[in-house]
Design an enzyme around this catalytic site. Structure first.
Site, PDB file in Angstrom:
ATOM      1  N   LEU A 138      49.289  40.514  41.795  1.00  0.00           N
ATOM      2  CA  LEU A 138      49.427  41.890  41.183  1.00  0.00           C
ATOM      3  C   LEU A 138      47.970  42.364  40.563  1.00  0.00           C
ATOM      4  O   LEU A 138      47.974  42.522  39.219  1.00  0.00           O
ATOM      5  CB  LEU A 138      50.451  41.679  40.070  1.00  0.00           C
ATOM      6  CG  LEU A 138      51.910  41.124  40.227  1.00  0.00           C
ATOM      7  CD1 LEU A 138      52.592  41.088  38.991  1.00  0.00           C
ATOM      8  CD2 LEU A 138      52.483  42.167  41.302  1.00  0.00           C
ATOM      9  N   PRO A 139      47.165  42.617  41.393  1.00  0.00           N
ATOM     10  CA  PRO A 139      45.827  43.157  41.015  1.00  0.00           C
ATOM     11  C   PRO A 139      46.143  44.484  40.279  1.00  0.00           C
ATOM     12  O   PRO A 139      46.975  45.348  40.578  1.00  0.00           O
ATOM     13  CB  PRO A 139      45.091  43.388  42.242  1.00  0.00           C
ATOM     14  CG  PRO A 139      45.923  43.352  43.376  1.00  0.00           C
ATOM     15  CD  PRO A 139      47.181  42.536  42.792  1.00  0.00           C
ATOM     16  N   HIS A 140      45.291  44.779  39.163  1.00  0.00           N
ATOM     17  CA  HIS A 140      45.667  46.005  38.448  1.00  0.00           C
ATOM     18  C   HIS A 140      44.140  46.481  37.910  1.00  0.00           C
ATOM     19  O   HIS A 140      43.353  45.370  37.534  1.00  0.00           O
ATOM     20  CB  HIS A 140      46.617  45.925  37.306  1.00  0.00           C
ATOM     21  CG  HIS A 140      46.712  44.813  36.623  1.00  0.00           C
ATOM     22  ND1 HIS A 140      47.008  43.544  36.898  1.00  0.00           N
ATOM     23  CD2 HIS A 140      45.967  44.539  35.207  1.00  0.00           C
ATOM     24  CE1 HIS A 140      46.630  42.586  35.903  1.00  0.00           C
ATOM     25  NE2 HIS A 140      46.053  43.094  34.948  1.00  0.00           N
ATOM     26  N   ALA A 141      44.080  47.632  37.563  1.00  0.00           N
ATOM     27  CA  ALA A 141      42.831  48.117  36.763  1.00  0.00           C
ATOM     28  C   ALA A 141      43.156  49.569  36.058  1.00  0.00           C
ATOM     29  O   ALA A 141      44.246  50.319  36.674  1.00  0.00           O
ATOM     30  CB  ALA A 141      41.787  48.302  38.092  1.00  0.00           C
TER      31      ALA A 141
ATOM     32  N   ARG B 161      38.210  43.808  37.099  1.00  0.00           N
ATOM     33  CA  ARG B 161      39.499  43.179  36.647  1.00  0.00           C
ATOM     34  C   ARG B 161      39.596  41.778  37.145  1.00  0.00           C
ATOM     35  O   ARG B 161      39.841  40.934  36.369  1.00  0.00           O
ATOM     36  CB  ARG B 161      40.706  44.082  37.035  1.00  0.00           C
ATOM     37  CG  ARG B 161      41.957  43.499  36.489  1.00  0.00           C
ATOM     38  CD  ARG B 161      41.957  42.758  35.104  1.00  0.00           C
ATOM     39  NE  ARG B 161      43.088  41.928  34.691  1.00  0.00           N
ATOM     40  CZ  ARG B 161      43.440  40.783  35.018  1.00  0.00           C
ATOM     41  NH1 ARG B 161      42.205  39.981  35.466  1.00  0.00           N
ATOM     42  NH2 ARG B 161      44.181  40.147  34.566  1.00  0.00           N
TER      43      ARG B 161
END
Length: 154
Positions: free
Chosen positions: A64-67, A50
């Site tokens: 705000l890392p997200h996957a 991501r």
């Protein structure tokens, strides 16, 4: 959807120093593995993939890392407060010290977006961020994050 449904108390950590974004993603993978039973390598790889699309550092010291992950049955989160801010390629070029990672089921379009919006609203609150930065106790950090909604609704 509430943060208390996404973020378990044991998925909140304070770390002194993180040497790189890659190391941070490894740490986040280990947190979700120990807290939710998600495979650490799968979580790490999903965050890396991501992030390759564009940095998730949103500014003001926040990332705000997200996957999305196949096989996950609901949105889950992990929060890390870094004592020595980390260069994260954020939009404002400022180092990051507050990181809220989200992992969503592969097909959870609306739920993923709702969770991301909720976390984003919470982390945009200057008072919340000031309290998070002033605390080192993971239990207090979890309370600050999950009680924000209750105080906003009152």
């Amino acid at each position: 959807m509430q943060l208390s449904e996404i973020l378990r108390p044991d998925a909140v950590k304070v770390v002194g120093n993180v040497s790189s974004k890659k190391r941070l993603f490894q740490d986040l993978g280990e947190i979700v593995a120990s807290t939710y039973g998600l495979d650490a390598t799968t979580a790490f790889n999903a965050l890396q993939d991501r992030e390759s699309l564009g940095p998730t550092g949103v500014g003001h010291g926040i990332a705000l890392p997200h996957a999305r992950i196949k096989g996950l049955d609901k949105v889950i989160g992990a929060f890390v407060r870094i004592e020595k801010p980390l260069d994260f390629d954020a939009v404002d070029r400022q180092p990051v010290d507050l990181v809220f990672a989200l992992f969503a089921p592969d097909g959870a379009g609306v739920d993923h977006l709702k969770a991301l919006a909720l976390v984003s609203r919470t982390m945009r609150d200057a008072d919340v961020c000031a309290k998070l930065r002033a605390n080192e106790d993971p239990v207090a950090l979890h309370s600050i994050l999950t009680e924000w909604e209750a105080t906003r609704a009152a």
